[in-house]
Design a protein around this motif. Structure first.
Motif, PDB file in Angstrom:
ATOM      1  N   TYR A  31       0.827  -1.189   0.000  1.00 34.56           N
ATOM      2  CA  TYR A  31       0.000   0.000   0.000  1.00 34.56           C
ATOM      3  C   TYR A  31       0.873   1.256   0.000  1.00 34.56           C
ATOM      4  N   TYR A  33       0.266   5.697   0.044  1.00 31.37           N
ATOM      5  CA  TYR A  33      -0.733   6.728   0.332  1.00 31.37           C
ATOM      6  C   TYR A  33      -0.142   8.115   0.093  1.00 31.37           C
ATOM      7  N   TYR A  35      -1.067  11.853   1.652  1.00 30.41           N
ATOM      8  CA  TYR A  35      -1.824  12.668   2.593  1.00 30.41           C
ATOM      9  C   TYR A  35      -1.388  14.115   2.432  1.00 30.41           C
ATOM     10  N   LEU A  43      -3.969  15.201   9.209  1.00 26.95           N
ATOM     11  CA  LEU A  43      -3.622  14.489   7.982  1.00 26.95           C
ATOM     12  C   LEU A  43      -4.904  14.022   7.293  1.00 26.95           C
ATOM     13  N   LEU A  45      -6.414  12.093   3.746  1.00 24.25           N
ATOM     14  CA  LEU A  45      -6.020  11.227   2.654  1.00 24.25           C
ATOM     15  C   LEU A  45      -6.468  11.800   1.314  1.00 24.25           C
ATOM     16  N   TYR A  48      -4.889   6.722  -2.533  1.00 20.99           N
ATOM     17  CA  TYR A  48      -4.027   5.633  -2.116  1.00 20.99           C
ATOM     18  C   TYR A  48      -3.971   4.562  -3.209  1.00 20.99           C
ATOM     19  N   PRO A 101      -5.196  -1.084   7.199  1.00 27.62           N
ATOM     20  CA  PRO A 101      -3.752  -0.990   6.967  1.00 27.62           C
ATOM     21  C   PRO A 101      -2.961  -1.178   8.254  1.00 27.62           C
TER      22      PRO A 101
ATOM     23  N   ALA B  31     -11.366  -1.521  13.872  1.00 27.98           N
ATOM     24  CA  ALA B  31     -10.694  -2.781  14.188  1.00 27.98           C
ATOM     25  C   ALA B  31      -9.502  -2.532  15.105  1.00 27.98           C
ATOM     26  N   TYR B  32      -8.853  -1.377  14.930  1.00 29.63           N
ATOM     27  CA  TYR B  32      -7.761  -1.003  15.815  1.00 29.63           C
ATOM     28  C   TYR B  32      -7.471   0.481  15.695  1.00 29.63           C
ATOM     29  N   GLN B  34      -4.238   3.431  16.130  1.00 24.84           N
ATOM     30  CA  GLN B  34      -2.792   3.590  16.119  1.00 24.84           C
ATOM     31  C   GLN B  34      -2.416   4.955  16.680  1.00 24.84           C
ATOM     32  N   TYR B  36       0.832   7.836  16.744  1.00 20.50           N
ATOM     33  CA  TYR B  36       2.048   8.274  16.082  1.00 20.50           C
ATOM     34  C   TYR B  36       2.620   9.486  16.807  1.00 20.50           C
ATOM     35  N   ARG B  51      -5.641  -3.264  19.296  1.00 23.69           N
ATOM     36  CA  ARG B  51      -6.794  -3.866  18.625  1.00 23.69           C
ATOM     37  C   ARG B  51      -8.058  -3.693  19.454  1.00 23.69           C
ATOM     38  N   LEU B  89      -0.338  11.904  17.428  1.00 20.58           N
ATOM     39  CA  LEU B  89      -1.504  11.730  16.572  1.00 20.58           C
ATOM     40  C   LEU B  89      -2.163  10.387  16.844  1.00 20.58           C
ATOM     41  N   THR B  93      -8.665   2.995  12.029  1.00 23.38           N
ATOM     42  CA  THR B  93      -8.698   2.297  10.747  1.00 23.38           C
ATOM     43  C   THR B  93      -9.996   2.532  10.000  1.00 23.38           C
ATOM     44  N   GLY B  94      -9.869   2.573   8.668  1.00 24.44           N
ATOM     45  CA  GLY B  94     -10.997   2.460   7.757  1.00 24.44           C
ATOM     46  C   GLY B  94     -10.734   1.207   6.946  1.00 24.44           C
ATOM     47  N   ALA B  95     -11.437   1.024   5.869  1.00 15.92           N
ATOM     48  CA  ALA B  95     -11.262  -0.191   5.069  1.00 15.92           C
ATOM     49  C   ALA B  95      -9.834  -0.307   4.539  1.00 15.92           C
ATOM     50  N   ASN B  96      -9.338   0.744   3.936  1.00 12.35           N
ATOM     51  CA  ASN B  96      -7.969   0.728   3.401  1.00 12.35           C
ATOM     52  C   ASN B  96      -7.205   1.973   3.806  1.00 12.35           C
ATOM     53  N   ASN B  97      -7.628   2.591   4.864  1.00  5.60           N
ATOM     54  CA  ASN B  97      -7.153   3.933   5.179  1.00  5.60           C
ATOM     55  C   ASN B  97      -7.059   4.093   6.684  1.00  5.60           C
ATOM     56  N   LEU B  98      -6.306   5.101   7.103  1.00  9.18           N
ATOM     57  CA  LEU B  98      -6.333   5.546   8.491  1.00  9.18           C
ATOM     58  C   LEU B  98      -6.902   6.955   8.537  1.00  9.18           C
ATOM     59  N   PHE B  99      -7.783   7.197   9.485  1.00 10.10           N
ATOM     60  CA  PHE B  99      -8.312   8.541   9.719  1.00 10.10           C
ATOM     61  C   PHE B  99      -7.579   9.116  10.918  1.00 10.10           C
ATOM     62  N   PHE B 100      -6.969  10.285  10.718  1.00 10.65           N
ATOM     63  CA  PHE B 100      -6.132  10.868  11.754  1.00 10.65           C
ATOM     64  C   PHE B 100      -6.850  11.999  12.481  1.00 10.65           C
ATOM     65  N   GLY B 101      -6.541  12.131  13.763  1.00 12.68           N
ATOM     66  CA  GLY B 101      -6.932  13.311  14.495  1.00 12.68           C
ATOM     67  C   GLY B 101      -5.959  14.443  14.213  1.00 12.68           C
TER      68      GLY B 101
END
Lengths: 115, 110
Positions: A31, A33, A35, A43, A45, A48, A101, B31-32, B34, B36, B51, B89, B93-101
């Motif tokens: 993958y 991406y 951003y 950040l 997106l 991707y 991911p 699902a989990y 993260q 940073y 998780r 940060l 998770t999204g389907a294929n992405n991460l959503f960040f604060g």
């Protein structure tokens, strides 16, 4: 550190000109991406890729296009740059986990200023 | 999509104390999550992943919790040091992405 490089690192351009940012990885991650990071927005997106020639839109994709012809390279193109696209652009790479991911490895960023 | 809220834009803490950062998500249970760390002028660096079925995760002086009832994750740095000063940060998770604060800028005062 993950082998990921972005170029150029800094660019100043004028409204209406095309701009291409390059992301290159040496880690063979599936993958990739793009951003953008702006004050107050975090950040977000843009696009991707989940494989060679396989790309999809993110939440702020208008005005941007991408291409991935090789595993290691992911290009972001602004066809006609606007001042609202002034930002810091980050490329990231990862491999998938069940449910989404895995950890993202980020490049150092490309600071773009559109005058 | 998912919305991530990191309530504190900035947090100042005395060296040696425990820093606690909050992350709330508003839509689906991911699902989990993260976490940073980002230093000025640099890209974010991965710290921890927790998780949905894990209540707590630790790594050295770092601890993360995940409460699906409160839709919240807490990030703790124990025995904080000036070198811990950075923006932290949270990402969902999204389907294929991460959503960040938008991040919390932590300053550890000597």
């Amino acid at each position: 550190d993950a082998g990921i490089t972005q170029s150029p690192r800094h660019k100043v351009t004028e409204t209406g000109t095309p701009v291409t940012l390059r992301c290159h990885q040496t880690e063979n991650h599936r993958y990739m991406y793009w951003y953008r990071q702006d004050p107050g927005h975090g950040l977000r997106l843009i696009h991707y890729s989940y494989g060679v020639k396989d790309t999809d839109k993110g939440e702020v994709s208008d005005g941007y296009s991408v291409s991935r012809s090789k595993t290691e390279d992911f290009l972001l193109t602004l066809e006609s740059a606007t001042s609202s696209q002034t930002s810091v652009y980050f490329c990231a790479i990862s491999d998938p986990l069940a449910g989404g991911p895995g950890e993202l490895f980020f490049g150092e960023g490309s600071r773009l200023t559109v005058l | 999509s998912q919305k991530i809220e990191q309530n504190s834009e900035a947090l100042n803490i005395q060296e040696g104390k425990t820093a606690t950062l909050t992350c709330n998500y508003t839509n689906y249970s991911p699902a989990y999550l993260q976490w940073y760390r980002q230093d000025p002028g640099r890209g974010p660096v991965f710290l921890l992943l927790i998780r949905e079925n894990e209540k707590e995760k630790r790594k050295e002086r770092l601890k993360v919790t995940f409460d699906t009832t409160l839709k919240q994750s807490l990030f703790h740095i124990t025995a904080s040091q000036p070198a811990d000063s950075a923006t932290y940060l949270c990402a969902s998770t999204g389907a294929n992405n991460l959503f960040f604060g938008t991040g919390t800028r932590l300053t550890v005062i000597p």
